[in-house]
Design a protein around this motif. Structure first.
Motif, PDB file in Angstrom:
ATOM      1  N   PRO A  33       0.815  -1.233   0.000  1.00  0.00           N
ATOM      2  CA  PRO A  33       0.000   0.000   0.000  1.00  0.00           C
ATOM      3  C   PRO A  33       0.845   1.279   0.000  1.00  0.00           C
ATOM      4  O   PRO A  33       0.335   2.362  -0.258  1.00  0.00           O
ATOM      5  CB  PRO A  33      -0.821  -0.130   1.294  1.00  0.00           C
ATOM      6  N   SER A  34       2.139   1.143   0.282  1.00  0.00           N
ATOM      7  CA  SER A  34       3.011   2.327   0.359  1.00  0.00           C
ATOM      8  C   SER A  34       3.834   2.537  -0.904  1.00  0.00           C
ATOM      9  O   SER A  34       4.848   3.237  -0.888  1.00  0.00           O
ATOM     10  CB  SER A  34       3.950   2.188   1.571  1.00  0.00           C
ATOM     11  N   SER A  35       3.408   1.898  -2.012  1.00  0.00           N
ATOM     12  CA  SER A  35       4.154   2.041  -3.266  1.00  0.00           C
ATOM     13  C   SER A  35       4.201   3.509  -3.697  1.00  0.00           C
ATOM     14  O   SER A  35       3.193   4.214  -3.652  1.00  0.00           O
ATOM     15  CB  SER A  35       3.496   1.204  -4.369  1.00  0.00           C
ATOM     16  N   ILE A  36       5.380   3.963  -4.115  1.00  0.00           N
ATOM     17  CA  ILE A  36       5.596   5.363  -4.492  1.00  0.00           C
ATOM     18  C   ILE A  36       6.046   5.445  -5.942  1.00  0.00           C
ATOM     19  O   ILE A  36       6.836   4.613  -6.408  1.00  0.00           O
ATOM     20  CB  ILE A  36       6.649   6.016  -3.569  1.00  0.00           C
ATOM     21  N   LEU A  37       5.537   6.459  -6.663  1.00  0.00           N
ATOM     22  CA  LEU A  37       5.881   6.664  -8.064  1.00  0.00           C
ATOM     23  C   LEU A  37       6.881   7.794  -8.235  1.00  0.00           C
ATOM     24  O   LEU A  37       6.814   8.814  -7.548  1.00  0.00           O
ATOM     25  CB  LEU A  37       4.624   7.008  -8.875  1.00  0.00           C
ATOM     26  N   VAL A  78      14.123  13.289  -6.353  1.00  0.00           N
ATOM     27  CA  VAL A  78      14.171  11.840  -6.114  1.00  0.00           C
ATOM     28  C   VAL A  78      14.878  11.538  -4.799  1.00  0.00           C
ATOM     29  O   VAL A  78      14.404  10.742  -3.977  1.00  0.00           O
ATOM     30  CB  VAL A  78      14.892  11.128  -7.282  1.00  0.00           C
ATOM     31  N   LEU A  79      16.034  12.178  -4.555  1.00  0.00           N
ATOM     32  CA  LEU A  79      16.776  11.938  -3.316  1.00  0.00           C
ATOM     33  C   LEU A  79      15.964  12.393  -2.109  1.00  0.00           C
ATOM     34  O   LEU A  79      15.991  11.744  -1.053  1.00  0.00           O
ATOM     35  CB  LEU A  79      18.112  12.669  -3.370  1.00  0.00           C
ATOM     36  N   HIS A  80      15.230  13.484  -2.259  1.00  0.00           N
ATOM     37  CA  HIS A  80      14.385  13.971  -1.168  1.00  0.00           C
ATOM     38  C   HIS A  80      13.293  12.942  -0.832  1.00  0.00           C
ATOM     39  O   HIS A  80      13.008  12.667   0.343  1.00  0.00           O
ATOM     40  CB  HIS A  80      13.742  15.304  -1.557  1.00  0.00           C
ATOM     41  N   ILE A  81      12.695  12.353  -1.881  1.00  0.00           N
ATOM     42  CA  ILE A  81      11.648  11.334  -1.664  1.00  0.00           C
ATOM     43  C   ILE A  81      12.222  10.122  -0.939  1.00  0.00           C
ATOM     44  O   ILE A  81      11.616   9.595   0.014  1.00  0.00           O
ATOM     45  CB  ILE A  81      11.030  10.913  -3.019  1.00  0.00           C
ATOM     46  N   PHE A  82      13.390   9.669  -1.352  1.00  0.00           N
ATOM     47  CA  PHE A  82      13.988   8.486  -0.722  1.00  0.00           C
ATOM     48  C   PHE A  82      14.380   8.772   0.728  1.00  0.00           C
ATOM     49  O   PHE A  82      14.235   7.901   1.592  1.00  0.00           O
ATOM     50  CB  PHE A  82      15.207   8.016  -1.519  1.00  0.00           C
ATOM     51  N   ARG A  83      14.897   9.975   0.992  1.00  0.00           N
ATOM     52  CA  ARG A  83      15.323  10.301   2.361  1.00  0.00           C
ATOM     53  C   ARG A  83      14.133  10.352   3.316  1.00  0.00           C
ATOM     54  O   ARG A  83      14.283  10.105   4.508  1.00  0.00           O
ATOM     55  CB  ARG A  83      16.064  11.641   2.372  1.00  0.00           C
ATOM     56  N   ASN A  84      12.946  10.641   2.791  1.00  0.00           N
ATOM     57  CA  ASN A  84      11.767  10.768   3.644  1.00  0.00           C
ATOM     58  C   ASN A  84      10.829   9.562   3.541  1.00  0.00           C
ATOM     59  O   ASN A  84       9.663   9.648   3.926  1.00  0.00           O
ATOM     60  CB  ASN A  84      10.990  12.038   3.268  1.00  0.00           C
ATOM     61  N   SER A  85      11.351   8.463   3.039  1.00  0.00           N
ATOM     62  CA  SER A  85      10.522   7.261   2.888  1.00  0.00           C
ATOM     63  C   SER A  85      11.292   6.044   3.404  1.00  0.00           C
ATOM     64  O   SER A  85      12.521   6.025   3.395  1.00  0.00           O
ATOM     65  CB  SER A  85      10.159   7.071   1.415  1.00  0.00           C
ATOM     66  N   ASP A  86      10.551   5.039   3.847  1.00  0.00           N
ATOM     67  CA  ASP A  86      11.179   3.789   4.283  1.00  0.00           C
ATOM     68  C   ASP A  86      11.149   2.722   3.180  1.00  0.00           C
ATOM     69  O   ASP A  86      11.505   1.570   3.399  1.00  0.00           O
ATOM     70  CB  ASP A  86      10.478   3.244   5.534  1.00  0.00           C
ATOM     71  N   GLN A  87      10.696   3.111   1.976  1.00  0.00           N
ATOM     72  CA  GLN A  87      10.641   2.161   0.862  1.00  0.00           C
ATOM     73  C   GLN A  87      12.016   2.002   0.228  1.00  0.00           C
ATOM     74  O   GLN A  87      12.744   2.969   0.045  1.00  0.00           O
ATOM     75  CB  GLN A  87       9.637   2.643  -0.194  1.00  0.00           C
TER      76      GLN A  87
END
Length: 615
Positions: A493-497, A507-516
């Protein structure tokens, strides 16, 4: 004592008064009483009571069908001269199949589900909920087919009817999946038990066929139901209707090689029987849209076969009994072969051709629109094969050939190989003949036949297509459970696009704020482009390398596998094992990303289902 009865009666009246306030469903007196009883006793006690009721109901259905067909066949062929009997054989099978097809098309909305495989599918895919119409449709359809000479048996329709009775009883009283499945199997066991007066065989049939891949510890209701079915047939049916063979020869261990040879013969014949069935089914599948034409065509061919070889008419048990009693010449006299003679060679040729054509006659009856099963055909063919084998040995000069015993164990051999049910076959013949001293030859022949057919196909060919689709339970427990897991329940349910136009900073900002650890990359049209993993971005996330001049499209990689909505969870599990990853993308037919299928979600759902099935 009287005071306790009075208290219970008052309790029931109060329950009835409160219950009728719910208008959403009507219940009769018996149903109200059973619902009240279910609240006063334990679960196990209510299941025992249910086993009795289902067993009596399914057993009654089996008895009614056997009597119905017996009297139809007695009425149309009793004491008739040969010419009249041949006329009956040339007309009635076609009438029976055509009438059955007409009834199915216009009264049962074209519902042609008549085999045990469809009951297995109902267990797997419909939570053991069988259609209400199956409680009576099989009796009517098979009664007409077999009564008018269809070359099939009544036992499969009886088992389907019993299964429907058990399932609908459980649905009526809102029992759970395990109780519903148990009573479904109890109904089938009671039906088989009533048909053969063989309670242990009924139980074995339930365990070998109906409950394949399921684990039950509370099987007492099934045993009780089988006993009830057997008692009913013993009380109501006479010797002419029951499948019963009492006279036999004492088992001699020096004859073991005869039984080994017969085991090989029955195994090969069972394979032939199954292959013929598949080929004939494929032929008649061409006429799926022309139901009545198919029925007339199949009925006409069957009628011709019955004229040429009268033992193919109907179930065939009377022919086995005739040979068993030493009157094999009567079969020749009742056919056109009487004009050729009744020498030993003629007898062997006539019976051998009958055995070979029985596979065609049965397959034509079922594939062209008739209703019935393979129990009786396999038993008849096995009995004839055993007799021909023993009779041939006698002609060749062998002494002390136990031909009667070879007939009995031959029945078990063909049934074991054709139905993949060796235990059912062994106990059926042992109980029907009171031949418990024949257990050793029964086991030798049945197991040999079963092993031969397993070497050709590990799964009964009748069930193979459904098993490969995951529509029925098999002996593979993992596959049974995985087949009940939906891909939609395994989506993370936490899949991110991430879009191909996103900058590396975003992209780096999204990864730093996600556990995926993995994210899907899509283009401007939302079509799947690839996958970005945290491991790839680690140097940029730790500021060890600069992201300047690097784009998302340069870093995105193709996943090892792409999952489609049509893939089964079993197939997806194999993908995970081979790729050794924890997430794989799910794409629709237009390559639109639907989410990541999570390996851990599959494992969680698997554990939950395993716990449910084990309780």
């Amino acid at each position: 004592m009287n005071r306790k009865i009075k208290v219970l009666y008052i309790s029931y009246l109060q329950f009835k008064k409160n219950f009728i306030q719910y208008p959403y469903r009507k219940f009769n007196f018996i149903e109200l009483f059973l619902i009240w009883v279910s609240q006063k006793v334990t679960r196990s006690q209510f299941l025992v009571l249910s086993g009795i009721l289902v067993g009596l109901s399914a057993g009654s259905a089996g008895v009614i069908l056997k009597v119905f067909v017996h009297y139809i066949q007695s009425a149309i062929s009793a004491d008739a001269p040969l010419e009249e009997r041949l006329l009956i054989y040339g007309i009635f099978p076609m009438i029976g199949i055509t009438l059955t097809a007409f009834i199915v098309k216009y009264f049962f909305k074209g519902d042609e589900e008549k085999e045990i495989s469809f009951i297995l599918k109902d267990i797997s895919k419909k939570q053991s909920k069988v259609k209400l119409s199956k409680m009576y449709s099989q009796i009517l359809q098979s009664g007409i087919t077999v009564g008018f000479g269809g070359s099939v048996g009544l036992e499969t329709p009886i088992a389907v009817t019993g299964s429907a009775i058990g399932s609908n009883y459980a649905q009526r009283y809102r029992l759970g999946f395990k109780e519903r499945t148990l009573l479904l199997a109890a109904g089938a066991a009671a039906g088989i038990s009533a048909a053969f007066n063989a309670p242990i065989a009924g139980i074995m049939f339930a365990f070998e066929i109906i409950l394949t891949g399921l684990v039950f510890t509370d099987f007492i209701p099934l045993v009780i139901a089988s006993i009830c079915g057997s008692l009913l047939s013993t009380i109501i049916l006479n010797e002419d209707i029951l499948f019963n063979f009492q006279t036999r020869e004492t088992f001699n261990h020096f004859n073991v090689f005869y039984f080994l040879g017969l085991g090989v013969l029955t195994g090969l014949y069972a394979r032939y029987f199954l292959v013929v069935g598949q080929r004939v089914q494929k032929f008649f599948d061409r006429y799926k849209k022309h139901v009545l034409l198919k029925a007339v065509l199949g009925g006409a061919v069957l009628s011709i076969l019955c004229v040429l070889f009268p033992p193919l008419f109907g179930e065939g048990y009377m022919n086995i009994r005739t040979i068993y009693q030493g009157d094999v010449d009567m079969l020749i006299e009742g056919s056109l072969f009487r004009y050729i003679g009744n020498s030993d060679v003629i007898i062997i040729v006539f019976l051998s051709l009958t055995i070979l054509l029985k596979a065609f006659a049965t397959s034509i009856t079922l594939s062209s629109g008739g209703n019935g099963g393979n129990f009786a055909p396999s038993l008849m063919a096995g009995g004839l094969l055993g007799f021909v084998f023993g009779f041939s040995l006698e002609i060749m000069g062998f002494t002390d050939v136990p031909t009667t015993n070879l007939m009995l164990v031959g029945m078990a051999g063909v049934m074991s190989g054709a139905m993949y049910a060796p235990l059912t076959a062994i106990f059926l013949i042992a109980e029907s003949s009171s031949g418990y001293d024949l257990f050793i030859p029964l086991m030798i022949v049945s197991v040999t036949s079963y092993i031969i057919n397993r070497s050709f196909s590990p799964i009964n060919p009748s069930f193979k297509e459904l098993a490969e689709k995951g529509d029925i339970f098999t002996t593979r427990q993992d596959q049974n459970i995985l087949s009940h897991i939906s891909l939609n329940d395994c989506i993370n349910p936490s899949s991110i696009l991430i879009r191909t136009t996103d900058s590396m900073e975003e992209v780096l900002h999204i990864f730093r704020n996600s556990d995926q650890n993995s994210m899907a990359v899509v283009d401007a049209n939302n079509e799947f482009w690839g996958v970005l993993n945290r491991e790839q971005l680690r140097p940029f996330l730790l500021n060890k390398e600069s992201a300047d001049g690097t784009s998302v499209t340069q870093l995105a990689i193709a996943p090892p596998f792409i999952i489609s909505p049509n893939d089964s969870v079993m197939e997806v599990t194999k993908m995970f094992d081979e790729a050794d990853v924890w997430q794989l993308p799910l794409l629709d037919e237009e390559r639109m990303f639907k989410g990541f299928i999570s390996r851990s979600k599959i494992l969680t759902n698997y554990r939950a289902l395993l716990r449910d099935y084990s309780e």
